[in-house]
Scaffold this motif. Structure first.
Motif, short mmCIF file in Angstrom:
data_model
loop_
_atom_site.label_atom_id
_atom_site.label_comp_id
_atom_site.label_asym_id
_atom_site.label_seq_id
_atom_site.Cartn_x
_atom_site.Cartn_y
_atom_site.Cartn_z
N PRO A 94 8.17 2.69 3.83
CA PRO A 94 6.81 2.15 3.93
C PRO A 94 6.29 1.64 2.59
CG PRO A 94 6.70 4.52 3.76
CD PRO A 94 8.16 4.18 3.77
N LEU A 95 5.41 0.62 2.67
CA LEU A 95 4.75 0.09 1.48
C LEU A 95 3.23 0.29 1.56
CD1 LEU A 95 6.67 -3.30 1.26
CD2 LEU A 95 7.07 -1.27 -0.13
N ALA A 96 2.64 -0.05 2.69
CA ALA A 96 1.19 0.05 2.86
C ALA A 96 0.91 0.04 4.35
CB ALA A 96 0.46 -1.10 2.17
N ALA A 97 -0.34 0.30 4.72
CA ALA A 97 -0.66 0.38 6.14
C ALA A 97 -2.11 0.00 6.40
CB ALA A 97 -0.40 1.80 6.67
N ARG A 152 5.98 -0.87 -6.21
CA ARG A 152 5.22 -2.00 -6.72
C ARG A 152 3.85 -2.07 -6.05
NH1 ARG A 152 7.42 -3.72 -11.38
NH2 ARG A 152 5.81 -5.33 -11.18
N PRO A 153 2.78 -1.91 -6.82
CA PRO A 153 1.43 -2.00 -6.24
C PRO A 153 1.11 -3.38 -5.70
CG PRO A 153 1.34 -1.86 -8.65
CD PRO A 153 2.75 -1.57 -8.26
N SER A 168 1.11 6.82 -6.04
CA SER A 168 1.20 6.20 -7.36
C SER A 168 0.94 4.71 -7.33
CB SER A 168 2.59 6.46 -7.96
OG SER A 168 3.60 5.91 -7.12
N THR A 169 0.90 4.07 -6.15
CA THR A 169 0.68 2.63 -6.10
C THR A 169 -0.73 2.28 -5.63
OG1 THR A 169 1.59 2.54 -3.85
CG2 THR A 169 3.10 2.12 -5.67
N ILE A 170 -1.59 3.26 -5.48
CA ILE A 170 -2.98 2.98 -5.11
C ILE A 170 -3.68 2.33 -6.29
CG2 ILE A 170 -5.21 3.99 -4.53
CD1 ILE A 170 -3.73 6.18 -3.03
N ILE A 171 -4.31 1.20 -6.03
CA ILE A 171 -5.11 0.53 -7.07
C ILE A 171 -6.56 0.60 -6.63
CG2 ILE A 171 -5.56 -1.61 -8.29
CD1 ILE A 171 -2.71 -2.41 -7.82
#
Length: 883
Positions: A161-164, A328-329, A342-345
């Motif tokens: 997963p990358l994002a949702a 990668r964010p 760790s990729t939350i901006i």
């Protein structure tokens, strides 16, 4: 570990083949540089997401993994055929997809159609579990647990997963207040939903629970898996008491909507995404638009991710890239929830990149959605239940029959997929990467092909033509054909020369492209008088030609001759009258479903464009595009009368109508199977259409049985909308002469881009039918007559609107008035008067702005002035146009 209770011999062989029962390999990512030879792998991304994978991302990967090269290719992850509707068609599409690249990046909107149990059973994806177990640097605890397990089933992990985003229940608090109802809560049951739906509809509000969103509702209400977890591969287990109970109660809810036309976006109670709520324009969202978990207490998590093709020959390198991408964010920016902590901006109180400030109640809902979320892992076989129920008549719904059919279809599909794994004719083969060209042989041109399509069907033929051109061009070693979805500004930076499916010349920064007049003057084979009317004008500014037309894409009507015969009416002919069109709609209404309109407009921007052409046929010209800025005449009596006649067709159910005002008429609506008449662009590439035999790749309509015809005319007026396909040379081109030679060569082959020829000589060519077929060649020739007719009214296409921002903006207010009349039964004269007021304020403001001068002003700065005038005239429009 899952216990194996019942596994047949054939199934066991298939499971070993797809890696579910294989030995757990120990693999250490720290040693990748030592164990992997120098390889180049391909990364497939959706056409609209190429810019996310920028040079910095790839440079960082190369620095960390010097033994692995990466090439970006376009992968068709958009709108894959549903496995529950046509398993073989779905698997054929996935076979093609995983043959595109070693690693596949897919969006959250596509995930359930791309990473499916059927595809994994067929062996089309690599099982990543062995790599995950041996990866000492993965840091699995960094992932949100619900998202990490999004694609885990049958003992395997099929994507990372990358994002949702999350699908939830959306409601209008004002409508609830009017009906004296309490607002939905996360504890709502199906009974709460039914009571609210009855009260809202009785109070005149709309509800929208039909279509693909049924899956979300079914899954949350049933709240349990529809498979047997003790057997591998997990078989369907749809016939359960909870399923029967929910279907019985949902049948009554569906009957509330039977035969009722609903604009889902404005419904008081519907299913939608949290992302849609956050990013919706103010008038669509508003302070009254709120959200809660779905009835049953769950949310559906739609997960963007990355998978590895089961056909890759470089498994370790491909896994290395997939794991890298999860860090990668940049790849989380289109979701509202990052898969890794760790990729939350964070920006303001947002969960992702460049988000508006998220209210506390929405932030809490995101937290609740993650805690209760259902993913693709949980949703297996629900699509078969939805498909089976959709086939039944709402008024005589039989839950038991639907359940039995769903179980049978799911079992059959599972076996089809398992059988395919051993079928040598159905294996996927990843294409090899493009070889590196020795610079000593000459220069390389980068040629960009921007097409609004999920793939480029003729890419091999275009490359072959390019290779022929290279062979006869001294000092040129290679032309690299790069497909994608690049706006003009990006294309000028990335490519030496490029193609766009519209003309960017009206708004282009002219210092970023080369003037073609010197090249054309020296071209002895070019006859400027050969271009059909309007084609060359679309590429000319300041009396100079800035791009070379290759073809055009007119908007036409497509009709089903069998449906016309069934309705006992003649099929349309070129130049048919507007009264004949109306009579045809009335007759066709008798042979389509009760809640279906005989004429639909599903194409890109098709609804607004099509309706404007019909208004013209009735003698109306509410916007005069021949002036700069366009002259607005919304309240002119003749225009009001013409608009009313067209919109009354929609109000009477003869023409499908969807809200236009909130998105400038850009909505791409799905075709309704069985609609005998629809409008769309006459182009086989744009937006994935391939007209001809077989099924349309986006919409489930048999396009082969449809024929094309021009729009009807009336009172001597024929309206036509078309875009011009154009070729450019970047000002940064290293070899402009070679670029011109190449684009002039390609311009002689509009068939390679499925474009209507833009030159009279090409249209008159006796070989035209051999390139396009007899019927399409005939349509092209008829369209050219309409274009060359000086009485034809040119209605700007969607892309013309993008180039001509003033025309684009004034359409917004016109469409708002149309929405009020059709969807809210408002007074048309009053609505058009309001629209005229807004448009008048805008044109008065823009009249005070200095004319655009590319020599002294950047186009974005000029554009900001126009947007400022639009926002001053109507504050609602600012959120839609940006800053």
């Amino acid at each position: 570990m899952v216990a194996l209770k019942r596994v047949g011999a054939l199934t066991l062989i298939a499971l070993i083949g797809i890696g579910v029962l294989g030995a757990r390999a120990v693999w250490n990512i720290q040693n990748v540089a030592a164990v992997i030879p120098a390889v180049t792998i391909t990364l497939g991304v959706p056409f609209y997401a190429q810019d996310i994978l920028n040079e910095r991302v790839l440079a960082d990967f190369k620095a960390a993994n010097p033994g692995i090269g990466v090439q970006i290719v376009v992968a068709d992850t958009v709108s894959q055929p549903a496995a529950a509707k046509d398993t073989a068609h779905h698997l054929d599409a996935i076979q093609k997809l995983v043959s595109t690249a070693d690693v596949i990046l897919f969006d959250s909107a596509d995930s359930r159609g791309v990473i499916t149990p059927e595809a994994t059973h067929a062996g089309y994806y690599l099982n990543l579990s062995p790599f995950l177990e041996g990866d000492s640097q993965l840091n699995a605890t960094d992932f949100n647990p619900a998202l990490f397990r999004a694609f885990q089933w049958d003992g395997g992990t099929w994507a990372l997963p990358l994002a949702a985003d999350a699908t939830v229940l959306l409601y209008d608090s004002v409508a609830f207040d009017r009906a004296n109802l309490s607002y939905p809560t996360n504890a709502w049951t199906i009974d709460d939903l039914s009571r609210a739906a009855k009260a809202l509809t009785a109070n005149g509000s709309e509800i929208a629970f039909r279509g693909d969103d049924d899956l979300a509702l079914y899954a949350s209400l049933i709240g349990k898996p529809l498979f047997d977890p003790d057997v591998l591969p997990n078989p369907p287990q749809i016939d359960q008491p909870e399923v029967r109970t929910v279907l019985d109660k949902l049948a009554a809810l569906q009957r509330l909507q039977s035969g009722v036309k609903v604009d889902a976006e404005s419904a008081a109670l519907r299913i939608g995404s949290i992302g849609g709520l956050i990013f919706a324009p103010p008038e669509a969202k508003g302070p009254s638009r709120r959200a809660a978990l779905l009835p049953g207490g769950h949310a559906l998590l739609n997960v963007r991710g990355v998978a590895v093709s089961g056909a890759t020959q470089n498994t370790e390198a491909s896994y290395t890239l997939a794991r890298f991408l999860t860090l990668r964010p940049e790849l989380t920016q289109f979701g509202v929830m990052s898969a890794r902590r760790s990729t939350i901006i964070k920006q303001d109180e947002g969960f992702g990149r460049s988000h508006p400030k998220i209210p506390q109640e929405v932030a809490q809902l995101l937290t609740d959605a993650l805690a209760t979320g259902l993913t693709a892992t949980d949703l297996r076989f629900y699509d078969y239940l939805v498909a089976a129920t959709a086939k039944q008549n709402t008024d005589s719904f039989d839950p038991r029959a639907a359940i039995v059919a769903a179980q049978e279809d799911a079992l059959k599909a599972q076996q089809i997929a398992l059988d395919r794994h051993g079928d040598s004719s159905k294996v996927a083969v990843v294409a090899t990467s493009v070889p590196t060209i020795d610079p000593k042989r000459g220069s390389t041109l980068k040629f960009g092909l921007t097409v609004f399509a999920t793939s480029l069907p003729q890419k091999a033929a275009i490359q072959a033509l390019a290779d022929q051109f290279v062979a006869r061009t001294p000092g040129l070693a290679h032309i690299e054909i790069l497909g994608g979805f690049d706006p003009f500004e990006s294309a000028t930076r990335k490519y030496d020369c490029f193609y766009l499916p519209y003309s960017a010349v009206p708004s282009a920064a002219l210092d970023s492209i080369l003037n073609l007049d010197p090249f054309m003057s020296a071209d002895k084979n070019l006859n400027l008088a050969d271009f059909i009317g309007g084609a060359l004008a679309a590429t000319t500014r300041d009396n100079k030609v800035w791009s070379l037309p290759i073809g055009i894409t007119p908007t036409v009507m497509w009709y089903d001759s069998a449906a016309f015969a069934n309705a006992r009416i003649p099929t349309p002919t070129f130049g048919w009258d507007i009264s004949a069109f109306k009579d045809a709609l009335k007759a066709l209404k008798l042979v389509v479903k009760a809640d279906q309109a005989p004429f639909i407009m599903p194409g890109p921007g098709g609804e607004g464009i099509s309706l404007l052409m019909l208004v013209a046929a009735y003698g109306g010209l509410p916007i005069d595009w021949t002036t700069t800025p366009p002259t607005v005449k919304f309240t002119d009596p003749a225009n009001v009368a013409a608009i009313r006649q067209v919109l009354d067709l929609a109000k009477s159910g003869l023409v499908d109508y969807r809200s236009l005002g909130r998105d400038f008429g850009m909505t791409i609506a799905a075709n309704q199977p069985g609609s005998p008449l629809y409008s769309d662009q006459l182009n086989g590439v744009n937006f994935g259409r391939l007209f001809g035999a077989g099924k349309d790749p986006i919409n489930p309509v048999e396009t082969g049985k449809f024929a094309a015809v021009t729009f009807p005319r009336g009172a001597g007026v024929q309206a036509l909308s078309y875009s011009t396909g154009t070729l450019y040379i970047s000002a940064k081109a290293q070899n402009p002469d070679a670029c011109y030679g190449w684009i002039s060569t390609l311009a002689a082959h509009p068939d390679l881009l499925s474009l209507m020829p833009a030159r009279q000589s090409q249209l008159a060519d006796p070989n035209l039918p051999s390139l396009y077929g007899d019927s399409l060649a005939a349509v092209y020739r008829e369209v050219s007559k309409v274009i060359d007719d000086p009485a034809t009214l040119k209605v700007p296409s969607l892309f013309d609107g993008g180039s001509n921002i003033s025309g684009f903006v004034v359409e917004y207010w016109l469409f708002q008035a149309w929405d009020s009349y059709v969807l809210k039964d408002a007074d048309l004269d009053a609505a058009l008067s309001d629209a005229q007021t807004h448009a008048g304020a805008y044109t008065t403001c823009t009249a005070g702005l200095p004319a655009y001068d590319p020599a002294s002003q950047k186009y974005p700065d000029y554009l900001r002035g126009l947007i400022g005038c639009a926002a001053k005239a109507d504050g609602r429009i600012k959120a839609l146009l940006g800053n």
